[in-house]
Design a protein around this motif. Sequence first.
Motif, PDB file in Angstrom:
ATOM      1  N   ILE A   1      34.417  41.330  24.042  1.00 45.60           N
ATOM      2  CA  ILE A   1      35.374  40.311  24.459  1.00 45.60           C
ATOM      3  C   ILE A   1      34.792  39.536  25.628  1.00 45.60           C
ATOM      4  CG2 ILE A   1      36.614  41.866  26.034  1.00 45.60           C
ATOM      5  CD1 ILE A   1      39.203  40.404  25.207  1.00 45.60           C
ATOM      6  N   SER A   2      35.038  38.216  25.645  1.00 40.63           N
ATOM      7  CA  SER A   2      34.476  37.401  26.714  1.00 40.63           C
ATOM      8  C   SER A   2      35.352  36.176  26.930  1.00 40.63           C
ATOM      9  CB  SER A   2      33.050  36.973  26.363  1.00 40.63           C
ATOM     10  OG  SER A   2      33.037  36.182  25.186  1.00 40.63           O
ATOM     11  N   ARG A   3      35.152  35.534  28.087  1.00 36.68           N
ATOM     12  CA  ARG A   3      35.873  34.305  28.430  1.00 36.68           C
ATOM     13  C   ARG A   3      34.887  33.151  28.585  1.00 36.68           C
ATOM     14  NH1 ARG A   3      41.062  35.046  31.356  1.00 36.68           N
ATOM     15  NH2 ARG A   3      41.377  37.244  31.811  1.00 36.68           N
ATOM     16  N   ASP A   4      35.320  31.972  28.184  1.00 38.90           N
ATOM     17  CA  ASP A   4      34.575  30.746  28.455  1.00 38.90           C
ATOM     18  C   ASP A   4      35.468  29.882  29.335  1.00 38.90           C
ATOM     19  OD1 ASP A   4      33.427  28.195  28.443  1.00 38.90           O
ATOM     20  OD2 ASP A   4      32.579  28.492  26.456  1.00 38.90           O
ATOM     21  N   PHE A   5      35.118  29.805  30.617  1.00 39.28           N
ATOM     22  CA  PHE A   5      35.967  29.091  31.568  1.00 39.28           C
ATOM     23  C   PHE A   5      35.931  27.581  31.349  1.00 39.28           C
ATOM     24  CE2 PHE A   5      37.511  32.423  34.282  1.00 39.28           C
ATOM     25  CZ  PHE A   5      36.626  33.455  34.051  1.00 39.28           C
ATOM     26  N   ALA A   6      34.887  27.094  30.751  1.00 39.59           N
ATOM     27  CA  ALA A   6      34.804  25.654  30.498  1.00 39.59           C
ATOM     28  C   ALA A   6      35.712  25.232  29.346  1.00 39.59           C
ATOM     29  CB  ALA A   6      33.370  25.267  30.200  1.00 39.59           C
ATOM     30  N   LYS A   7      36.020  26.178  28.448  1.00 40.26           N
ATOM     31  CA  LYS A   7      36.810  25.863  27.269  1.00 40.26           C
ATOM     32  C   LYS A   7      38.174  26.532  27.271  1.00 40.26           C
ATOM     33  CE  LYS A   7      32.743  25.199  24.336  1.00 40.26           C
ATOM     34  NZ  LYS A   7      32.036  25.607  23.097  1.00 40.26           N
ATOM     35  N   ASP A   8      38.496  27.276  28.336  1.00 38.38           N
ATOM     36  CA  ASP A   8      39.786  27.991  28.395  1.00 38.38           C
ATOM     37  C   ASP A   8      39.992  28.829  27.136  1.00 38.38           C
ATOM     38  OD1 ASP A   8      41.314  25.070  29.886  1.00 38.38           O
ATOM     39  OD2 ASP A   8      40.328  26.785  30.837  1.00 38.38           O
ATOM     40  N   THR A   9      38.958  29.544  26.755  1.00 35.41           N
ATOM     41  CA  THR A   9      38.954  30.277  25.492  1.00 35.41           C
ATOM     42  C   THR A   9      38.476  31.707  25.706  1.00 35.41           C
ATOM     43  OG1 THR A   9      38.572  28.255  24.224  1.00 35.41           O
ATOM     44  CG2 THR A   9      37.985  30.336  23.162  1.00 35.41           C
ATOM     45  N   VAL A  10      39.144  32.611  25.017  1.00 35.29           N
ATOM     46  CA  VAL A  10      38.726  34.013  24.978  1.00 35.29           C
ATOM     47  C   VAL A  10      38.165  34.287  23.583  1.00 35.29           C
ATOM     48  CG1 VAL A  10      39.492  36.410  25.071  1.00 35.29           C
ATOM     49  CG2 VAL A  10      40.412  34.747  26.675  1.00 35.29           C
ATOM     50  N   TYR A  11      37.037  34.955  23.546  1.00 29.75           N
ATOM     51  CA  TYR A  11      36.375  35.258  22.278  1.00 29.75           C
ATOM     52  C   TYR A  11      36.376  36.761  22.009  1.00 29.75           C
ATOM     53  CZ  TYR A  11      34.488  30.539  22.713  1.00 29.75           C
ATOM     54  OH  TYR A  11      34.358  29.185  22.846  1.00 29.75           O
ATOM     55  N   LEU A  12      36.352  37.086  20.734  1.00 28.96           N
ATOM     56  CA  LEU A  12      36.118  38.461  20.311  1.00 28.96           C
ATOM     57  C   LEU A  12      34.975  38.424  19.307  1.00 28.96           C
ATOM     58  CD1 LEU A  12      37.068  41.418  20.559  1.00 28.96           C
ATOM     59  CD2 LEU A  12      38.416  41.032  18.475  1.00 28.96           C
ATOM     60  N   GLN A  13      33.811  38.851  19.754  1.00 27.66           N
ATOM     61  CA  GLN A  13      32.655  38.946  18.885  1.00 27.66           C
ATOM     62  C   GLN A  13      32.695  40.299  18.188  1.00 27.66           C
ATOM     63  OE1 GLN A  13      30.002  36.800  18.097  1.00 27.66           O
ATOM     64  NE2 GLN A  13      29.474  38.422  16.636  1.00 27.66           N
ATOM     65  N   MET A  14      32.742  40.278  16.865  1.00 23.42           N
ATOM     66  CA  MET A  14      32.864  41.508  16.090  1.00 23.42           C
ATOM     67  C   MET A  14      31.611  41.694  15.241  1.00 23.42           C
ATOM     68  SD  MET A  14      36.873  41.217  14.949  1.00 23.42           S
ATOM     69  CE  MET A  14      36.585  39.791  13.897  1.00 23.42           C
ATOM     70  N   ASN A  15      30.887  42.759  15.495  1.00 23.85           N
ATOM     71  CA  ASN A  15      29.656  43.072  14.762  1.00 23.85           C
ATOM     72  C   ASN A  15      29.830  44.371  13.984  1.00 23.85           C
ATOM     73  OD1 ASN A  15      28.330  40.816  15.923  1.00 23.85           O
ATOM     74  ND2 ASN A  15      27.755  42.038  17.704  1.00 23.85           N
ATOM     75  N   ASN A  16      28.968  44.539  13.003  1.00 24.13           N
ATOM     76  CA  ASN A  16      28.969  45.763  12.204  1.00 24.13           C
ATOM     77  C   ASN A  16      30.388  46.092  11.712  1.00 24.13           C
ATOM     78  OD1 ASN A  16      27.850  47.991  10.957  1.00 24.13           O
ATOM     79  ND2 ASN A  16      27.962  49.279  12.767  1.00 24.13           N
ATOM     80  N   LEU A  17      31.020  45.120  11.130  1.00 27.57           N
ATOM     81  CA  LEU A  17      32.399  45.289  10.685  1.00 27.57           C
ATOM     82  C   LEU A  17      32.504  46.291   9.552  1.00 27.57           C
ATOM     83  CD1 LEU A  17      33.470  41.585  11.002  1.00 27.57           C
ATOM     84  CD2 LEU A  17      34.703  43.500  12.020  1.00 27.57           C
ATOM     85  N   GLU A  18      33.619  47.002   9.560  1.00 27.10           N
ATOM     86  CA  GLU A  18      33.891  48.040   8.575  1.00 27.10           C
ATOM     87  C   GLU A  18      35.174  47.692   7.826  1.00 27.10           C
ATOM     88  OE1 GLU A  18      34.360  51.361  11.136  1.00 27.10           O
ATOM     89  OE2 GLU A  18      32.228  51.471  11.698  1.00 27.10           O
TER      90      GLU A  18
END
Length: 121
Positions: A69-86
């Motif tokens: 999980i991460s924030r981008d302060f320039a875009k007012d956006t929170v991301y959820l990067q999901m890898n190795n999905l099951e």
Amino acid sequence: QVQLEESGGGLVQPGGSLTLACTTSRNIFSTYYMGWYRQAPGKEREMVAYLRWGSSPDYADFVRGRFTISRDFAKDTVYLQMNNLEPEDTAVYYCNARFQVPSSPRQFDYWGQGTQVTVSS
């Protein structure tokens, strides 16, 4: 009024990756706690990953090491990067914004509309 706009869900094969995004207003993004929950059919909604000011990200055990999980302060956006999905990650994923009343246990939760993630071959 708190509005949370989600995007990024879809169909992916096991082992694949997806990135979810949640955009909100500058005021909400800079003051609320924010995170992601998910709800699979027939199951209760559960926390996936969370960001609180002044703390390290919090992850559910079942995604630790696979999701970020991460924030981008320039875009007012929170991301959820999901890898190795099951296949077990298949669920509707919800963005959450939480206002914690200072010096009080009271909190107010706001939810996005949800985005479907399906992991299947």
